[in-house]
Write an enzyme that holds these catalytic residues in place. Structure first.
Site, PDB file in Angstrom:
ATOM      1  N   ASN A  72       0.823  -1.197   0.000  1.00 40.97           N
ATOM      2  CA  ASN A  72       0.000   0.000   0.000  1.00 40.97           C
ATOM      3  C   ASN A  72       0.862   1.253   0.000  1.00 40.97           C
ATOM      4  OD1 ASN A  72      -2.745  -1.316   0.797  1.00 40.97           O
ATOM      5  ND2 ASN A  72      -1.345  -2.011   2.395  1.00 40.97           N
ATOM      6  N   HIS A  89      10.229  20.733  15.728  1.00 39.28           N
ATOM      7  CA  HIS A  89       8.768  20.785  15.633  1.00 39.28           C
ATOM      8  C   HIS A  89       8.207  22.115  16.130  1.00 39.28           C
ATOM      9  CE1 HIS A  89       4.590  19.742  15.869  1.00 39.28           C
ATOM     10  NE2 HIS A  89       4.569  19.477  17.158  1.00 39.28           N
TER      11      HIS A  89
END
Length: 263
Positions: A72, A89
């Site tokens: 996938n 972040h």
């Protein structure tokens, strides 16, 4: 000590470790939430960009697109499910390491568990304070240098119910002063939580907002979120293995987090 003797000693230590795993004397506890399209994600106000929920897109499954293989594509945000927050972040850590630059030696570290699940059950806005940590230290000893503080609130019990997990924005966390103290004065390398992010649900209203992100990442420390099974760990003595994907320029990554516990 001769090189051959050093090698033999290291091999002995490794063999003892493998034997302890095989015998069950060292237990491996999975602290990771399953990753699927039902995994809770953090929703921001509409004016901000939004993370993508996890999604699989089939490439082939033993068919004309690939007769002998199943695989996938997947799409999601870096901060989905059980994940690792790198310093870059947050704006306070923008000059810090991205997730690919985190030293691998820091991905295996001692961990302690501070358990306030009963308090969080009574008050979903419960905040960990400095005095709670110091009371824990008085009973169990100092926080581990270069280790993780894992903060148990029992919130992993709601991890398969995104609405209950979000709880209208009322989720437990860490106070401003405690976040600052953990970042600036404690010897830990990071904090791990069971909630969707390292900060409390109400942390957008704190001063500064989102203090765990602001202080910890600004001090080149790390976050682990959406952990499970902290109830299976002792207060001290566990070793955590956190394996984020080494995404170049990545601000974080979904990761598999395991704990080794001697029984």
């Amino acid at each position: 000590m001769e090189l051959s003797a050093v090698y033999r000693r290291r091999m002995t230590v490794l063999q003892e470790f493998v034997a302890a795993l095989s015998s069950g004397r060292i237990q491996v506890v999975d602290l990771t939430a399953p990753l699927s399209d039902q995994t809770p994600i953090l929703g921001l106000p509409e004016q901000f960009g939004q993370t993508w929920p996890f999604q699989l897109s089939e490439i082939s499954r033993y068919d004309d697109s690939g007769p002998a293989w199943y695989w996938n594509n997947f799409s999601t945000g870096e901060h989905t499910g059980t994940h690792f927050d790198a310093p870059v972040h947050w704006v306070t850590g923008q000059q810090g390491a991205d997730v690919s630059q985190v030293p691998v030696s820091q991905l295996i570290a001692p961990a302690v568990v501070i358990d306030h699940a009963a308090d969080a059950a009574a008050d979903p806005d419960f905040l960990l304070e400095v005095e709670h940590v110091k009371a824990w230290e008085a009973e169990h000893g100092a926080l581990p240098t270069g280790g993780w503080l894992l903060y148990r609130t029992g919130w992993d019990a709601y991890g398969d119910d995104p609405q209950r997990y979000a709880n209208g924005g009322r989720t437990p966390g860490i106070s401003v002063e405690c976040a600052r103290w953990l970042a600036e004065e404690s010897p830990i390398q990071g904090v791990g939580v069971e909630t969707v992010g390292t900060d409390a649900g109400a942390a957008h209203s704190f001063d500064p907002p989102f203090p765990c992100h602001s202080f910890l990442l600004g001090q080149d420390k790390y976050g682990l979120t959406q952990l499970r099974n902290l109830a299976q760990l002792p207060a001290t003595g566990a070793v955590v293995i956190a394996g984020p994907l080494p995404i170049v320029s990545g601000s974080g990554s979904p990761c598999r987090v395991l704990a080794l516990v001697e029984r």
